[in-house]
Write an enzyme that holds these catalytic residues in place. Sequence first.
Site, PDB file in Angstrom:
ATOM      1  CB  VAL A 172      -0.648   0.425   0.904  1.00  0.00           C
ATOM      2  CG1 VAL A 172      -2.338  -1.296   0.757  1.00  0.00           C
ATOM      3  CG2 VAL A 172      -0.098  -0.335   2.157  1.00  0.00           C
ATOM      4  CB  SER A 173      -0.013   4.735  -1.663  1.00  0.00           C
ATOM      5  OG  SER A 173       0.110   3.882  -2.730  1.00  0.00           O
ATOM      6  CB  THR A 174      -0.134   5.862   3.137  1.00  0.00           C
ATOM      7  OG1 THR A 174      -1.794   5.611   3.217  1.00  0.00           O
ATOM      8  CG2 THR A 174      -0.361   7.194   1.956  1.00  0.00           C
TER       9      THR A 174
ATOM     10  CD  GLN B 107      -3.067   3.305   0.936  1.00  0.00           C
ATOM     11  OE1 GLN B 107      -2.275   3.389   0.851  1.00  0.00           O
ATOM     12  NE2 GLN B 107      -4.435   4.349  -0.059  1.00  0.00           N
TER      13      GLN B 107
END
Length: 198
Positions: free
Chosen positions: A9-11, A14
């Site tokens: 996931v990007s962050t 998340q």
Amino acid sequence: MSRIGYARVSTIDQNLDRQLELLSNCDKIFTDKASGKNLERAGLQKMLDYIREGDIVVVTELKRLGRNNKELTETMYLIQSKNATLEVLNLPVLTGIEDDNLRRLLNNLIIELYKYQAEEERQSILTTQRQGIELAKKRGVYQGKQLEYSETARDPKKRFIYKEIVRMLEEEVSISEIAKRTGTNRSLIYRIKKRIEY
């Protein structure tokens, strides 16, 4: 032969739960909570170091491997270089294939398609950019690339350094001395000198 899962996931906020659930039949899973803009991700690097010949790398979607075609292609090549193959759960063509040769063939095909798509996108962007510049020139509003060091530089520090370099050039201070005093390199000072003399 092992099934090696990779989830991203990007962050940090998340959640990986959905991907981990879908990858639950894998022998080992590596994860990242980081942007896919480059390959400098701890989980991805560990996964690439871990995989062996004949392993199958499993992801829920191709975008988990990288954010754009360049990163995707590079990552797929790295997997391929280990003689491992890829299974993408939302691409049925790459799911449940037992034949190693067929899996490799399909992986190669996908890599070539992505390379072609990436090149097409790049050419399209360059064409659009050229057309925009031509139109701006015709209207007399094209200004070209913003100079990093100039009177109108966005960064106030670089604007100040530019003014100091110009002042010292006008006072005929040596290039080496200007570079030393401003913490810049000689080539930048020569470029500014050429611009103000022009």
